[in-house]
Motif scaffolding. Structure first.
Motif, PDB file in Angstrom:
ATOM      1  N   SER A  60       1.006  -1.359  -0.051  1.00 18.15           N
ATOM      2  CA  SER A  60      -0.058   0.028  -0.171  1.00 18.15           C
ATOM      3  C   SER A  60       1.015   1.298   0.031  1.00 18.15           C
ATOM      4  CB  SER A  60      -0.810  -0.071   1.013  1.00 18.15           C
ATOM      5  OG  SER A  60      -1.764  -1.137   1.312  1.00 18.15           O
ATOM      6  N   ALA A  63       1.647   1.843  -3.392  1.00 21.54           N
ATOM      7  CA  ALA A  63       0.622   2.354  -4.302  1.00 21.54           C
ATOM      8  C   ALA A  63       0.630   3.863  -3.903  1.00 21.54           C
ATOM      9  CB  ALA A  63      -0.693   1.796  -3.671  1.00 21.54           C
ATOM     10  N   GLY A  64       0.992   4.402  -2.859  1.00 25.36           N
ATOM     11  CA  GLY A  64       0.621   5.908  -2.294  1.00 25.36           C
ATOM     12  C   GLY A  64       1.951   6.605  -3.286  1.00 25.36           C
ATOM     13  N   ALA A  67       0.653   6.832  -6.546  1.00 27.16           N
ATOM     14  CA  ALA A  67      -0.175   7.955  -6.800  1.00 27.16           C
ATOM     15  C   ALA A  67       0.409   9.099  -6.802  1.00 27.16           C
ATOM     16  CB  ALA A  67      -1.088   7.719  -5.821  1.00 27.16           C
ATOM     17  N   ALA A  68       1.615   9.405  -6.105  1.00 28.67           N
ATOM     18  CA  ALA A  68       2.223  10.725  -5.993  1.00 28.67           C
ATOM     19  C   ALA A  68       3.141  10.841  -7.072  1.00 28.67           C
ATOM     20  CB  ALA A  68       3.064  10.996  -4.505  1.00 28.67           C
ATOM     21  N   GLU A  87      -4.597  -8.908  -1.123  1.00 32.09           N
ATOM     22  CA  GLU A  87      -5.525  -7.976  -1.027  1.00 32.09           C
ATOM     23  C   GLU A  87      -5.176  -6.515  -1.223  1.00 32.09           C
ATOM     24  OE1 GLU A  87      -9.205  -5.901   1.269  1.00 32.09           O
ATOM     25  OE2 GLU A  87      -7.090  -5.653   1.445  1.00 32.09           O
ATOM     26  N   GLN A  88      -3.865  -6.299  -0.553  1.00 34.15           N
ATOM     27  CA  GLN A  88      -3.173  -4.971  -1.002  1.00 34.15           C
ATOM     28  C   GLN A  88      -2.990  -4.571  -2.340  1.00 34.15           C
ATOM     29  OE1 GLN A  88      -2.783  -6.953   1.576  1.00 34.15           O
ATOM     30  NE2 GLN A  88      -2.705  -5.674   3.592  1.00 34.15           N
ATOM     31  N   ASN A  91      -6.523  -4.334  -4.258  1.00 31.22           N
ATOM     32  CA  ASN A  91      -7.144  -3.081  -3.980  1.00 31.22           C
ATOM     33  C   ASN A  91      -6.478  -1.630  -3.987  1.00 31.22           C
ATOM     34  OD1 ASN A  91      -9.931  -3.563  -3.572  1.00 31.22           O
ATOM     35  ND2 ASN A  91      -9.573  -4.508  -1.696  1.00 31.22           N
ATOM     36  N   SER A  92      -5.258  -1.777  -3.463  1.00 30.77           N
ATOM     37  CA  SER A  92      -4.528  -0.538  -3.506  1.00 30.77           C
ATOM     38  C   SER A  92      -3.724  -0.417  -4.663  1.00 30.77           C
ATOM     39  CB  SER A  92      -3.266  -0.427  -2.338  1.00 30.77           C
ATOM     40  OG  SER A  92      -3.869  -0.575  -1.105  1.00 30.77           O
ATOM     41  N   TYR A  95      -6.526  -2.423  -8.503  1.00 27.96           N
ATOM     42  CA  TYR A  95      -7.879  -1.651  -8.888  1.00 27.96           C
ATOM     43  C   TYR A  95      -7.595  -0.003  -9.318  1.00 27.96           C
ATOM     44  CZ  TYR A  95     -12.583   0.672  -8.015  1.00 27.96           C
ATOM     45  OH  TYR A  95     -13.875   1.438  -8.085  1.00 27.96           O
ATOM     46  N   PRO A  96      -6.776   0.568  -8.800  1.00 31.03           N
ATOM     47  CA  PRO A  96      -6.619   1.920  -9.155  1.00 31.03           C
ATOM     48  C   PRO A  96      -5.504   1.912 -10.362  1.00 31.03           C
ATOM     49  CG  PRO A  96      -5.992   1.730  -6.881  1.00 31.03           C
ATOM     50  CD  PRO A  96      -6.351   0.390  -7.308  1.00 31.03           C
ATOM     51  N   GLY A  97      -5.172   0.862 -10.779  1.00 35.87           N
ATOM     52  CA  GLY A  97      -4.211   0.820 -11.799  1.00 35.87           C
ATOM     53  C   GLY A  97      -2.934   1.459 -11.787  1.00 35.87           C
ATOM     54  N   LEU A  98      -2.333   1.422 -10.524  1.00 31.37           N
ATOM     55  CA  LEU A  98      -1.206   2.545 -10.240  1.00 31.37           C
ATOM     56  C   LEU A  98       0.112   1.503 -10.508  1.00 31.37           C
ATOM     57  CD1 LEU A  98      -2.429   3.520  -6.724  1.00 31.37           C
ATOM     58  CD2 LEU A  98      -2.107   4.953  -8.742  1.00 31.37           C
TER      59      LEU A  98
ATOM     60  N   ARG B  64      -2.482  16.267  -0.052  1.00 33.50           N
ATOM     61  CA  ARG B  64      -3.183  14.949  -0.265  1.00 33.50           C
ATOM     62  C   ARG B  64      -4.133  14.712   0.815  1.00 33.50           C
ATOM     63  NH1 ARG B  64       0.654  16.267  -4.353  1.00 33.50           N
ATOM     64  NH2 ARG B  64       0.872  14.532  -5.791  1.00 33.50           N
ATOM     65  N   MET B 107     -10.220   7.051  -6.977  1.00 35.96           N
ATOM     66  CA  MET B 107      -9.263   8.144  -7.445  1.00 35.96           C
ATOM     67  C   MET B 107      -9.271   7.895  -9.054  1.00 35.96           C
ATOM     68  SD  MET B 107      -5.440   6.203  -6.861  1.00 35.96           S
ATOM     69  CE  MET B 107      -4.868   7.563  -7.707  1.00 35.96           C
ATOM     70  N   LYS B 108      -9.855   7.008  -9.634  1.00 34.47           N
ATOM     71  CA  LYS B 108     -10.054   7.037 -11.013  1.00 34.47           C
ATOM     72  C   LYS B 108     -11.136   7.398 -11.730  1.00 34.47           C
ATOM     73  CE  LYS B 108      -7.813   3.992 -13.863  1.00 34.47           C
ATOM     74  NZ  LYS B 108      -7.686   2.433 -14.360  1.00 34.47           N
ATOM     75  N   MET B 115      -6.723   9.121  -3.342  1.00 32.05           N
ATOM     76  CA  MET B 115      -6.662   7.658  -3.270  1.00 32.05           C
ATOM     77  C   MET B 115      -7.676   6.932  -3.058  1.00 32.05           C
ATOM     78  SD  MET B 115      -3.958   5.718  -3.024  1.00 32.05           S
ATOM     79  CE  MET B 115      -4.057   3.792  -3.556  1.00 32.05           C
ATOM     80  N   THR B 116      -7.778   5.760  -3.665  1.00 35.62           N
ATOM     81  CA  THR B 116      -8.750   4.710  -3.790  1.00 35.62           C
ATOM     82  C   THR B 116      -8.691   3.790  -2.474  1.00 35.62           C
ATOM     83  OG1 THR B 116      -8.916   4.272  -6.339  1.00 35.62           O
ATOM     84  CG2 THR B 116      -9.591   2.555  -4.801  1.00 35.62           C
ATOM     85  N   LEU B 122      -5.836  -0.068   4.528  1.00 36.83           N
ATOM     86  CA  LEU B 122      -4.967   0.225   3.317  1.00 36.83           C
ATOM     87  C   LEU B 122      -4.523   1.798   3.165  1.00 36.83           C
ATOM     88  CD1 LEU B 122      -5.794  -2.579   3.070  1.00 36.83           C
ATOM     89  CD2 LEU B 122      -6.007  -2.394   0.570  1.00 36.83           C
ATOM     90  N   SER B 125      -1.530   3.381   4.823  1.00 33.07           N
ATOM     91  CA  SER B 125      -0.274   3.180   4.133  1.00 33.07           C
ATOM     92  C   SER B 125       0.062   3.821   3.069  1.00 33.07           C
ATOM     93  CB  SER B 125      -0.148   1.425   4.102  1.00 33.07           C
ATOM     94  OG  SER B 125      -0.434   0.733   5.231  1.00 33.07           O
ATOM     95  N   ALA B 126      -1.028   4.023   2.162  1.00 33.85           N
ATOM     96  CA  ALA B 126      -0.857   4.923   1.031  1.00 33.85           C
ATOM     97  C   ALA B 126      -0.574   6.137   1.367  1.00 33.85           C
ATOM     98  CB  ALA B 126      -2.219   4.682   0.130  1.00 33.85           C
ATOM     99  N   GLY B 129       3.072   6.527   1.862  1.00 33.40           N
ATOM    100  CA  GLY B 129       3.683   6.399   0.666  1.00 33.40           C
ATOM    101  C   GLY B 129       3.681   7.859  -0.144  1.00 33.40           C
ATOM    102  N   MET B 130       2.689   8.390   0.016  1.00 34.37           N
ATOM    103  CA  MET B 130       2.596   9.984  -0.469  1.00 34.37           C
ATOM    104  C   MET B 130       3.637  10.858   0.260  1.00 34.37           C
ATOM    105  SD  MET B 130      -1.502  10.229  -1.212  1.00 34.37           S
ATOM    106  CE  MET B 130      -2.492   9.149  -2.192  1.00 34.37           C
TER     107      MET B 130
END
Lengths: 312, 275
Positions: A60, A63-64, A67-68, A87-88, A91-92, A95-98, B64, B107-108, B115-116, B122, B125-126, B129-130
């Protein structure tokens, strides 16, 4: 005798080489020495982030980062990437296609002595169910190095599968990797051996044995399991009329399933599978395990003959 | 905080509450309780605290926001609409087929959603990352995330907390919506994660306790968070689930149920009466 190098070595070296040229970061979960991202850490310490033994969080976090705008390579063993962090990833990342690259090492039975808890024979099946996920399973260290660059340049999530065990180098200097395109290594019209990962060199060996018995087998290396090169698979189905699919993975849900799904829908011919039958692994040396689970050229030969016998 | 600003924020928060009710009522399902509990925080975040521009949802240097407790998406959609990311009239498409307003943040599909999220544990954690990306790139944007008190039962929340402190993510602000209720009952009865303050402190956070419905307290908490260096900040917001609608307040039954027409009319009237 060909050199033997583990595909994870190819992964580690590729990261170091590409690190000079491209802007990306590498995450690991306390396995940097084993996954070979340690080589990257040594060269680019400020771009390597150990996430500790917390794979779910690592995926995850990746993923962040994506995303940035960053491109993260997230590495751990296949069991803890596709397995624990499924699952991470779903879903992370999926699904968002990162734009996350997952470097999963120690896949399959050839983890060896560590035994069943670490022998991941399910990762391809798991990753295949994630829409938009690209899955690459290189056959040797040369292909692995090329695959890492292709994954980096591809926009979207990629699952790369690497092995712990040193396997024969079958590709040469001028090797070109094309994402989503299978490679016909040997022509033949009696039967097709479709293989991925370390089973590719075994398929080549099996083809030699078959040749000695007058059976001309086509050999196809499928390094990109998803998206599958269906055109090449269907061409083989039409031209050879029987297929054997070999992979170091469960016979459920992996390349064998993908090929069977493709063939049954468009041009039904016999598809037999060489892989780990519906069972767990166990401790042992790699050669002993390969033998015990039928991941051998001899088994490919046997399945090829059986497939031939089923041909109409 | 001066009275005019407070009045304006109250007005915005009320509009967010109305947006939540409109959306969930139209969808005939969704999560009103935990959406209403964060309405005041969302108003302050998007109208005072965060550097965002509704005309540029993809602006690289924006702050964010990650709604880790993604089921309370109606609160996020309502504030985004209020801020001008999309027309408020669209809120009633929530959860409908082909709507850009999914049951959980995507997010899409939705402009302004960074963020989705939805699967608990989850999002935080994202957000880490940001915040790490900002550090790597030498950028000054900040990352905010809200987790639920029930959500903190997920082990990944604590993995993320370890990560945030280890990498000294002082550009990260984690908010806990401590409303005390989760689907099956009181958080304290289901699987008690308290004390949040001591746990988060032990995990390396600067911890601030604040009232989630007092704009002075919210302002002071975020102001302090900005001054903290070398460690992430956690604001544990004591909130009231269902805040603003008398019959929903502190009622576990309103975690994930939509009001019927009569209840909706009563709730809207209650909120409008305070405006």
């Amino acid at each position: 005798m060909a050199d033997k190098i583990a595909t994870r070595e190819g992964y580690g070296k590729a990261l170091v080489e590409l690190g000079e040229k491209y802007d990306f970061v590498v995450l690991d979960a306390d396995l940097a020495a084993a996954t070979k991202t340690g080589m990257f850490r040594k060269k680019f310490p400020e771009r390597h982030f150990n996430c500790g033994i917390a794979e779910g969080n690592m995926m995850s976090v990746a993923a962040g980062l994506a995303a940035a705008g960053k491109i993260p390579f997230a590495s751990t063993f296949a069991m803890f990437a596709a397995g624990r962090a499924f699952e991470q990833i779903r879903n992370s990342i999926g699904y968002p296609g990162l734009n996350v690259k997952i470097g999963a090492t120690h896949a399959g039975t050839t983890v060896g002595e560590d035994g069943a808890t670490h022998q991941c024979n399910e990762d391809i099946a798991l990753m295949r169910t994630i829409p938009g996920m690209t899955i690459i399973n290189p056959a040797d260290a040369v292909e692995a190095r090329a695959a890492v660059e292709a994954a980096l340049l591809h926009k979207g999530p990629v699952y790369m599968r690497f092995g712990r065990y040193a396997v024969p180098v079958i590709n040469g200097e001028g090797y070109k990797f094309e994402l989503g395109k299978g490679i016909t290594l040997k022509e033949g019209n009696d039967v097709t051996l479709v293989a991925t990962g370390l089973m590719v060199s075994m398929a080549l060996e099996a083809a030699e044995t078959l040749k000695a018995e007058g059976i001309c087998a086509r050999v196809i290396n499928i390094h990109t399991i998803k998206p599958l090169d269906t055109e090449l698979i269907l061409k083989a189905a039409r031209e050879t009329g029987a297929l054997v699919v070999a992979e170091e993975h469960s016979v459920i849900g992996g390349l064998g399933s993908a090929v069977a799904e493709t063939v049954s829908a468009a041009y039904p011919v016999p598809v037999l599978r060489v892989g780990v039958e519906d069972t767990y692994g166990r401790s042992g040396t790699v050669p002993a395990l390969l033998e015990a689970y039928g991941l051998t050229p001899a088994n490919i030969v046997a399945k090829a003959k059986a497939a031939l016998a089923m041909k109409k | 905080m001066n009275p005019a600003k407070k009045q304006e924020l109250s007005r915005i928060a009320s509009n967010i509450r109305l947006g939540i009710l409109d959306a969930v009522h139209a969808a005939k399902c969704g999560h009103p309780g935990g959406s209403l509990s964060i309405a005041d925080i969302m108003a302050y975040l998007y109208f005072e605290e965060m550097r965002v521009d509704a005309t540029r949802p993809d602006w690289a240097d924006r702050d964010r926001f990650v709604l880790s407790k993604g089921h309370t998406a109606p609160a996020l959609y309502a504030v985004l609409a209020e801020k001008g990311y999309f027309p408020r009239e669209q809120l009633v498409t929530l959860r409908k087929i082909d709507s850009f307003l999914q049951g959980h943040p995507d997010m899409k599909k939705t402009p302004g959603v960074d963020m989705t999220t939805g699967s608990l544990g989850l999002g935080i954690s994202a957000a880490c990352g940001m915040a790490l990306a900002a550090k790597i790139d030498g950028k000054d944007y900040r990352t905010y995330t809200i987790i639920g008190d029930g959500e903190s039962e997920e082990g990944q929340v604590w993995e993320a907390c370890m990560f945030a402190a280890h990498y000294k993510l002082d550009n990260l602000c984690v908010m806990v919506d401590w409303n005390g209720l989760q689907i099956d009952g009181a958080v304290a009865d289901i699987m008690n994660p308290t004390p949040y303050d001591k746990k988060l402190e032990a995990f390396g956070f600067h911890v601030i306790m604040a009232d989630a419905h007092d704009f002075d307290a919210i302002e002071a908490a975020f102001a302090t968070a900005r001054t903290v260096k070398g460690k992430p900040t956690a604001i544990v917001f004591k909130s009231v689930k269902g805040k603003g609608v008398s019959f929903m307040e502190n009622q576990v039954g309103w975690h994930g149920v939509a009001p019927n027409d009569e209840q909706y009319a009563t709730a809207v009237a209650e909120i409008k009466a305070t405006m």
